[in-house]
Design a protein around this motif. Structure first.
Motif, PDB file in Angstrom:
ATOM      1  N   GLU A 212       0.841  -1.192   0.000  1.00  0.00           N
ATOM      2  CA  GLU A 212       0.000   0.000   0.000  1.00  0.00           C
ATOM      3  C   GLU A 212       0.876   1.242   0.000  1.00  0.00           C
ATOM      4  O   GLU A 212       1.883   1.309   0.686  1.00  0.00           O
ATOM      5  CB  GLU A 212      -0.917   0.009   1.223  1.00  0.00           C
ATOM      6  CG  GLU A 212      -2.008  -1.027   1.143  1.00  0.00           C
ATOM      7  CD  GLU A 212      -3.005  -0.892   2.268  1.00  0.00           C
ATOM      8  OE1 GLU A 212      -4.202  -1.023   1.987  1.00  0.00           O
ATOM      9  OE2 GLU A 212      -2.579  -0.661   3.415  1.00  0.00           O
TER      10      GLU A 212
ATOM     11  N   GLU B 175      -4.369   0.945  -2.615  1.00  0.00           N
ATOM     12  CA  GLU B 175      -5.045   0.687  -1.345  1.00  0.00           C
ATOM     13  C   GLU B 175      -5.682  -0.692  -1.421  1.00  0.00           C
ATOM     14  O   GLU B 175      -6.346  -1.019  -2.413  1.00  0.00           O
ATOM     15  CB  GLU B 175      -6.115   1.754  -1.108  1.00  0.00           C
ATOM     16  CG  GLU B 175      -6.854   1.633   0.180  1.00  0.00           C
ATOM     17  CD  GLU B 175      -6.050   2.103   1.379  1.00  0.00           C
ATOM     18  OE1 GLU B 175      -6.401   1.726   2.505  1.00  0.00           O
ATOM     19  OE2 GLU B 175      -5.075   2.858   1.203  1.00  0.00           O
TER      20      GLU B 175
ATOM     21  N   LYS C 154     -14.536   3.163   3.697  1.00  0.00           N
ATOM     22  CA  LYS C 154     -13.117   3.546   3.767  1.00  0.00           C
ATOM     23  C   LYS C 154     -12.459   3.421   2.395  1.00  0.00           C
ATOM     24  O   LYS C 154     -11.633   4.243   2.015  1.00  0.00           O
ATOM     25  CB  LYS C 154     -12.373   2.689   4.784  1.00  0.00           C
ATOM     26  CG  LYS C 154     -12.730   2.997   6.211  1.00  0.00           C
ATOM     27  CD  LYS C 154     -11.924   2.117   7.149  1.00  0.00           C
ATOM     28  CE  LYS C 154     -12.299   2.377   8.594  1.00  0.00           C
ATOM     29  NZ  LYS C 154     -11.569   1.509   9.514  1.00  0.00           N
TER      30      LYS C 154
ATOM     31  N   SER D 217     -10.568   6.346  -0.128  1.00  0.00           N
ATOM     32  CA  SER D 217      -9.309   6.237  -0.870  1.00  0.00           C
ATOM     33  C   SER D 217      -9.544   6.465  -2.351  1.00  0.00           C
ATOM     34  O   SER D 217      -8.764   7.151  -3.019  1.00  0.00           O
ATOM     35  CB  SER D 217      -8.688   4.851  -0.660  1.00  0.00           C
ATOM     36  OG  SER D 217      -8.336   4.668   0.685  1.00  0.00           O
TER      37      SER D 217
ATOM     38  N   LEU E  39      -7.567   0.581  -6.194  1.00  0.00           N
ATOM     39  CA  LEU E  39      -8.320   0.196  -5.010  1.00  0.00           C
ATOM     40  C   LEU E  39      -8.772  -1.244  -5.221  1.00  0.00           C
ATOM     41  O   LEU E  39      -9.497  -1.539  -6.172  1.00  0.00           O
ATOM     42  CB  LEU E  39      -9.528   1.119  -4.824  1.00  0.00           C
ATOM     43  CG  LEU E  39     -10.529   0.723  -3.752  1.00  0.00           C
ATOM     44  CD1 LEU E  39      -9.860   0.682  -2.367  1.00  0.00           C
ATOM     45  CD2 LEU E  39     -11.712   1.682  -3.756  1.00  0.00           C
TER      46      LEU E  39
END
Length: 92
Positions: free
Chosen positions: A18, A23, A33, A37, A49
């Motif tokens: 990361e 992420e 969450k 990101s 992601l």
């Protein structure tokens, strides 16, 4: 045209750990969450992601995805303003 990522492509990206442009979330239980990101990526130079990645081992564990999960992801993505069009995403 958007290139589909292979498992090898994803493994290579995830192995970088990361950082500012990647992420990893274990499940879509961390959807909010993850979308935070995603928003940050959209407001900078972009990023990756991933859901279904073990948080410490950084290995692909996957996740069963039902239609309801897809709807929840789409619902969260509709909250972005201005709206995003993933059809024109770039792959590194």
């Amino acid at each position: 045209m958007v290139k589909e990522l292979s498992i090898k492509d994803i493994e290579a990206i995830v192995q970088r750990d990361e950082n500012r442009v990647m992420e990893a979330k274990e499940t879509t239980g961390e959807l909010v969450k993850g979308m935070q990101s995603g928003c940050a990526f959209l407001n900078t130079d972009g990023g990756w992601l991933f859901f279904g990645i073990h948080p410490t081992k950084l290995t692909i564990q996957g996740q069963d995805v039902a239609d309801r999960t897809r709807q929840e992801i789409a619902w969260e993505m509709r909250k972005f303003a201005p709206a995003i069009d993933l059809g024109y995403s770039r792959y590194l």
